[in-house]
Design an enzyme around this catalytic site. Sequence first.
Site, PDB file in Angstrom:
ATOM      1  CG  ASN A   9      -1.661   1.296   1.396  1.00  0.00           C
ATOM      2  OD1 ASN A   9      -1.938   1.978   0.417  1.00  0.00           O
ATOM      3  ND2 ASN A   9      -2.002   1.658   2.637  1.00  0.00           N
ATOM      4  CE  LYS A  11       0.795   3.527   4.790  1.00  0.00           C
ATOM      5  NZ  LYS A  11       0.525   3.632   6.194  1.00  0.00           N
ATOM      6  CG  HIS A  95      -5.435   2.097   5.158  1.00  0.00           C
ATOM      7  ND1 HIS A  95      -4.945   3.032   6.045  1.00  0.00           N
ATOM      8  CD2 HIS A  95      -4.443   1.195   4.972  1.00  0.00           C
ATOM      9  CE1 HIS A  95      -3.706   2.681   6.380  1.00  0.00           C
ATOM     10  NE2 HIS A  95      -3.377   1.585   5.743  1.00  0.00           N
ATOM     11  CD  GLU A  97      -2.468   5.616   6.591  1.00  0.00           C
ATOM     12  OE1 GLU A  97      -2.492   5.698   5.347  1.00  0.00           O
ATOM     13  OE2 GLU A  97      -1.540   5.058   7.221  1.00  0.00           O
ATOM     14  CD  GLU A 167      -3.449  -2.485   7.427  1.00  0.00           C
ATOM     15  OE1 GLU A 167      -2.342  -2.744   6.961  1.00  0.00           O
ATOM     16  OE2 GLU A 167      -4.043  -1.422   7.197  1.00  0.00           O
ATOM     17  N   GLY A 173       2.457   2.238  10.459  1.00  0.00           N
ATOM     18  CA  GLY A 173       3.383   3.347  10.231  1.00  0.00           C
ATOM     19  C   GLY A 173       4.105   3.802  11.486  1.00  0.00           C
ATOM     20  CB  SER A 213       5.356  -1.804  11.692  1.00  0.00           C
ATOM     21  OG  SER A 213       4.917  -0.467  11.904  1.00  0.00           O
TER      22      SER A 213
END
Length: 251
Positions: A9, A11, A95, A97, A167, A173, A213
Site C-alpha cells: 500500500n 499511500k 484503511h 487512514e 491492521e 506506520g 509495520s
Amino acid sequence: MRRYVIAGNWKMNMTPNGAKALINEMKPLVAGKDNCDVVLCVPAIDIPAAVEAAKGSNIKIGAENVHFKASGAYTGEISAEMLCEAGVEYVVIGHSERRQYFGETDQTVNLRTLAALNAGLKAIVCVGETLEQRELGYTETLLKFQTKMALTNVTAEQMKNVIIAYEPVWAIGTGVTATADQADEGNGYVRAAVAEMFGAEVAEATTVQYGGSMNDKNAAELLSKENVDGGLIGGASLKSAAFAAIVEAAQ
Ligand code: PEP
C-alpha cells in the site's frame, strides 16, 4: 487451501515516473514467487503507469480506494468501473487512514466493498482496533463488528474475492509491530466473524492478512502463524529489496 496475498500500500507516495521505476526494480526480484499473489496498491494517478510497468510480470495492481456509486456528482471520486477499465484488479477499502482522516465509516466501507465486488474487483477490506480500544479489552468485539459490518450483504460466492486485512491502528506506520501471537489472535477473531456469517468452510478459505509495520525482518515470523495468510505492507512496500524479502518469506 487459502492463498497468501502480499500487498503493498503505497499511500500518497510515488509519482507515475517513480511508480514505473520501482515496479521495474521489483519485477525481477519477485518473479516466479508463485506461492502468493503479489499486489501493489498505488495512488490513482499512478495506475496507468503501474499497469503498464507490471505487464507480463506476476505483479498485480490495486487501487487505494473506490467510490460506492457507479457514476454521478461525486467530485474527486473514482468508480469501480473506472478502476476495472484501467486494469486494476484489487482495491484497498476502509484503511484506518481513510477512517481517521476522511470520514470513512463502517457503513461506507460496506458500500464500497459491495461496489468493488459487484464490479469484479478483489476487495482488501481493512479492520483494526486503536490502542485505546485494545486497552479497554474491546479488540475481539471491535474486530468482529467491523468485519461483519463490512461484509453485510456480501454473498458466500463473492467471499472468494474478499481479503481481510487485520491492521491494529497502533501498529500502522509506527514501527511498532504486533507480536506474531497478537497478529494470529486478531486474524483469528476476523476469521471467526467470517465463520459466524458464512460458515466454517468459507472462513477457512478466506485470506486474512496482517498489516502494521511488517518488514523484511519480522515477516517470516508473522507469516508462520496459522491465521496469517499474507500482509498489507505500507512503508516496506516502497523499497524493492524489503518488499521482495517479504514476498520471499511467504514462499
Ligand atoms: C498500511 O499502510 O496498511 C501499513 C500497514 O503501513 P505500514 O506497513 O507502514 O505500517
